[in-house]
Write an enzyme that holds these catalytic residues in place. Structure first.
Site, short mmCIF file in Angstrom:
data_model
loop_
_atom_site.label_atom_id
_atom_site.label_comp_id
_atom_site.label_asym_id
_atom_site.label_seq_id
_atom_site.Cartn_x
_atom_site.Cartn_y
_atom_site.Cartn_z
CE1 TYR A 47 -3.04 -3.04 0.36
CE2 TYR A 47 -3.62 -2.31 2.57
CZ TYR A 47 -3.77 -3.20 1.51
OH TYR A 47 -4.67 -4.23 1.63
CG HIS A 105 -1.07 -8.51 0.17
ND1 HIS A 105 -0.67 -7.20 0.25
CD2 HIS A 105 -2.38 -8.46 -0.19
CE1 HIS A 105 -1.68 -6.40 -0.03
NE2 HIS A 105 -2.73 -7.15 -0.31
#
Ligand SMILES: NC(=O)c1ccc[n+]([C@@H]2O[C@H](COP(=O)([O-])OP(=O)(O)OC[C@H]3O[C@@H](n4cnc5c(N)ncnc54)[C@H](OP(=O)(O)O)[C@@H]3O)[C@@H](O)[C@H]2O)c1
Length: 272
Positions: A47, A105
């Site tokens: 992110y 992830h």
């Protein structure tokens, strides 16, 4: 705030998602959420906002033990040395000695699952993360991790909302007492303008988004991490926990189309 107990963690059932927020926007959103009472922040190395979140956490002066922070290792960094480097970099940006939950992830095609989990468990033993887990693992991968590798995963974080069926994975997780952390819990905002949810909301003096969140949180073993940059939405999402949905509401939500997947990159595993 209601919590889920998993692998030694007490996970607040409503957290703040932070994807697509960076820099000062992210820092002020996290500061506002912490001031409103959020104690669960979801981020990821991918992110690009761990430094902003670290700054917000430091400024909040909330005791470390009262805050849950999840971050994730990206799927290009799943070799043992790369995982270690990625976690060190995340901790430095977050200004923390350890995260509460470190997730894989996304699965990668060529990943070596036993080596990955051996490394993750070493990092847990070393106190760099309190628990480990996965995200975007389908049923087949989950079974391998839980039944063959026997890794003590604290959650599977997957896309789940009123417009997407996740019955198979959810049933398996529930049977193994592993929490499901719902990402895109508002279907990336689409739930907020759904007419069925808005009608249910009118009955309870609530918004469509609040109905969508409470439907998730009402399910055993489910937590949700809506992203909201505005303080009003952050507060509304917290207030959703007070809402009481009834059987007629759940029936109307069950009848919504359940095939609206928001996130589906090409390298994702086949979904069962
Ligand atoms: N593990 C993974 O692979 C994965 C993938 C995707 C997402 N995630 C995590 O899950 C989090 C949530 O998913 P998401 O951000 O994609 O989507 P989401 O939480 O379903 O939706 C976010 C959108 O809903 C809006 N919103 C929030 N609260 C609202 C309210 N009360 N009323 C009306 N609109 C509202 C937000 O607006 P504003 O921002 O303008 O306030 C934003 O546009 C991410 O931020 C990330 O932390 C994980």
């Amino acid at each position: 705030m209601d919590h889920l107990q998993t692998q030694g963690l007490s996970l607040p059932r409503l957290g703040l998602g932070t994807f697509r927020m960076q820099g000062d926007v992210c820092r002020s959103a996290v500061e506002s959420a912490l001031a409103l009472g959020y104690r669960h922040i979801d981020t990821a190395e991918m992110y690009g906002n761990e430094d902003a979140i670290g700054a917000a956490i430091a400024a909040s002066r909330i005791a470390r033990g009262n805050l849950h922070v999840t971050t994730k290792v990206w799927n290009e960094n799943l070799a043992p040395d790369a995982i270690r480097r990625a976690l060190n970099a995340s901790l430095k940006k977050l200004k923390l000695d350890c995260v509460d939950l470190y997730l894989v992830h996304w699965p990668a095609k060529n990943m070596d699952l036993p080596a990955m989990f051996e490394t993750l468990l070493k990092l847990k033993e070393e106190g760099r993360t309190r628990a480990i887990g996965v995200a975007n693992f389908n049923l087949a991968l989950l079974k391998t991790v839980v039944e063959e590798i026997k890794a003590p995963i604290a959650c599977n974080q997957i896309e789940y909302h009123v417009m997407l069926d996740q019955t198979k994975v959810a049933k398996y997780l529930a049977a193994k007492s592993i929490p499901l952390v719902a990402y895109c819990p508002l279907a990336q905002g689409r739930a907020a303008s759904d007419q069925t949810l808005a009608a249910i909301g009118r009955k309870h003096n609530a918004s469509a988004a609040q109905v969508a969140l409470k439907w998730l949180i009402d399910q055993d073993g489910v937590a949700a991490i809506p992203k909201a940059s505005r303080a009003e939405s952050q507060k509304a999402n917290l207030d959703a926990l007070k809402l009481s949905l009834d059987d007629a509401d759940r029936k109307a939500i069950a009848a919504l189309p359940k095939n609206q997947r928001c996130v589906n990159p090409g390298f994702a595993p086949a979904w069962d």
